[in-house]
Design an enzyme around this catalytic site. Structure first.
Site, short mmCIF file in Angstrom:
data_model
loop_
_atom_site.label_atom_id
_atom_site.label_comp_id
_atom_site.label_asym_id
_atom_site.label_seq_id
_atom_site.Cartn_x
_atom_site.Cartn_y
_atom_site.Cartn_z
N LYS A 13 0.83 -1.22 0.00
CA LYS A 13 0.00 0.00 0.00
C LYS A 13 0.86 1.26 0.00
O LYS A 13 0.63 2.18 -0.77
CB LYS A 13 -0.92 0.03 1.24
CG LYS A 13 -1.83 -1.17 1.36
CD LYS A 13 -2.77 -1.06 2.57
CE LYS A 13 -2.11 -1.08 3.94
NZ LYS A 13 -1.50 -2.38 4.31
N ARG A 87 -9.23 0.89 9.21
CA ARG A 87 -8.89 -0.50 9.53
C ARG A 87 -9.99 -1.18 10.33
O ARG A 87 -9.85 -2.37 10.65
CB ARG A 87 -7.61 -0.52 10.37
CG ARG A 87 -6.32 -0.78 9.56
CD ARG A 87 -5.18 -0.65 10.53
NE ARG A 87 -3.97 -1.33 10.23
CZ ARG A 87 -2.89 -0.74 9.68
NH1 ARG A 87 -2.95 0.49 9.26
NH2 ARG A 87 -1.78 -1.42 9.54
N ARG A 126 12.10 -6.25 4.68
CA ARG A 126 11.86 -4.84 4.33
C ARG A 126 12.72 -3.86 5.12
O ARG A 126 12.93 -4.01 6.31
CB ARG A 126 10.37 -4.55 4.61
CG ARG A 126 9.96 -3.12 4.47
CD ARG A 126 8.47 -2.98 4.32
NE ARG A 126 7.73 -3.07 5.56
CZ ARG A 126 6.42 -2.84 5.66
NH1 ARG A 126 5.71 -2.57 4.58
NH2 ARG A 126 5.82 -2.93 6.81
N ARG A 160 11.52 -1.44 10.52
CA ARG A 160 10.47 -1.12 11.48
C ARG A 160 10.50 -2.10 12.65
O ARG A 160 10.70 -3.29 12.46
CB ARG A 160 9.11 -1.19 10.79
CG ARG A 160 8.80 0.04 9.99
CD ARG A 160 7.55 -0.09 9.18
NE ARG A 160 6.41 -0.65 9.90
CZ ARG A 160 5.18 -0.66 9.40
NH1 ARG A 160 4.93 -0.12 8.21
NH2 ARG A 160 4.19 -1.19 10.07
N ARG A 171 -0.36 -8.73 13.54
CA ARG A 171 -0.88 -7.74 12.57
C ARG A 171 -1.79 -8.42 11.55
O ARG A 171 -2.83 -7.87 11.17
CB ARG A 171 0.29 -7.04 11.87
CG ARG A 171 1.00 -6.03 12.77
CD ARG A 171 2.40 -5.74 12.32
NE ARG A 171 2.50 -4.95 11.12
CZ ARG A 171 3.61 -4.84 10.38
NH1 ARG A 171 4.72 -5.47 10.73
NH2 ARG A 171 3.61 -4.10 9.30
P1 AMP Z 1 1.09 0.52 9.16
O1 AMP Z 1 2.29 1.37 8.91
O2 AMP Z 1 -0.11 0.97 8.38
O3 AMP Z 1 1.38 -0.94 8.96
O4 AMP Z 1 0.71 0.70 10.70
C1 AMP Z 1 1.61 0.37 11.73
C2 AMP Z 1 0.86 0.22 13.05
O5 AMP Z 1 0.23 1.46 13.39
C3 AMP Z 1 -0.28 -0.79 13.04
O6 AMP Z 1 0.15 -2.13 13.27
C4 AMP Z 1 -1.15 -0.26 14.19
O7 AMP Z 1 -0.57 -0.55 15.44
C5 AMP Z 1 -1.05 1.24 13.97
N1 AMP Z 1 -2.08 1.75 13.04
C6 AMP Z 1 -1.86 2.34 11.82
N2 AMP Z 1 -3.02 2.70 11.24
C7 AMP Z 1 -4.00 2.32 12.10
C8 AMP Z 1 -5.42 2.40 12.05
N3 AMP Z 1 -6.07 2.94 11.01
N4 AMP Z 1 -6.11 1.92 13.12
C9 AMP Z 1 -5.48 1.38 14.19
N5 AMP Z 1 -4.14 1.25 14.29
C10 AMP Z 1 -3.40 1.72 13.25
#
Ligand code: AMP
Length: 214
Positions: A13, A87, A126, A160, A171
């Site tokens: 994404k 989400r 990654r 990360r 996740r």
């Molecule tokens: P991402 O970079 O999108 O994979 O997000 C990393 C982490 O941030 C996720 O595993 C969640 O802990 C938190 N996070 C990001 N976006 C959301 C969301 N829309 N709702 C809840 N937690 C989020």
């Protein structure tokens, strides 16, 4: 034109959102990036969510909806790309209301089709440029031999904290339990478009462009 990129962690994404920013003047709204920024600048909210993020769990709807709400007050550019948001069903409802309040709507929800094995491979390999966020992969797109980012020339790369197998399992579980119901939600609204997410970056981008130009 506002779109959502929907898919499990590692679906690509962020990579595709960055291409759309470059090519279509769209604005990427990644709640993951916003939360990581809050953490690294040590805000109260950032400190509160750090452990939740590292464990791979979702932070509260209230926090992420608040982050998105703030961004919608600003420039709309060539449209928003929602990346990693919504989400949950509650976030999806809130987004619909916020967009309506701003006199706009969602054009497409692009569901990126991938399989779990590919996700584990992608995520555990990654790394990203600490300066511009360019994404690298140890196998398919290694960091250049001169140690400099091909996009911006910086030489600081990061992995990360949640890109490890244990957090990834959580996740993925969170995705299937809380986020995948959004596929049905947007299908019912008539917004859902499936795009194959497993090919080369440009092939996936071509699939997305086909939807956006349809
Ligand atoms: P991402 O970079 O999108 O994979 O997000 C990393 C982490 O941030 C996720 O595993 C969640 O802990 C938190 N996070 C990001 N976006 C959301 C969301 N829309 N709702 C809840 N937690 C989020």
């Amino acid at each position: 034109m506002n779109i959502i990129l929907l898919g499990p962690p590692g679906a690509g994404k962020g990579t595709q959102a960055r291409k759309l920013v470059d090519e279509r003047n769209m604005i990427q709204l990644s709640t993951g990036d916003m939360l990581r920024e809050a953490r690294s600048s040590g805000t109260e909210m950032g400190n509160k969510v750090a452990a939740i993020m590292d464990a791979g769990e979702l932070v509260t709807d209230e926090i992420v909806i608040g982050l998105i709400e703030e961004k919608l007050e600003g420039d709309h550019g060539g449209g928003f790309i929602f990346d990693g948001f919504p989400r949950t069903l509650a976030q999806a409802d809130a987004l619909g209301e916020l967009l309506e309040k701003h006199g706009t709507s969602l054009a497409h929800v692009i569901a990126m089709e991938v399989n779990d094995d590919a996700l584990v491979e992608r995520i555990t390999a990654r790394s990203t440029c600490g300066n511009c966020g360019e994404v690298y992969n140890d196998v398919t797109k290694p960091i250049p031999a001169d140690g400099k980012c091909s996009n911006c020339g910086a030489s600081d790369f990061k992995r990360r904290a949640d890109d490890n197998e244990e957090s990834l399992r959580t996740r993925l579980m969170e995705y299937y339990k809380k986020t995948s119901p959004l596929l049905g939600y947007y299908h019912a609204k008539g917004n859902l478009r499936w795009v194959p997410g497993l090919g080369e970056i440009d092939e996936v981008a071509a699939g997305i462009s086909k939807v956006l130009d349809s």
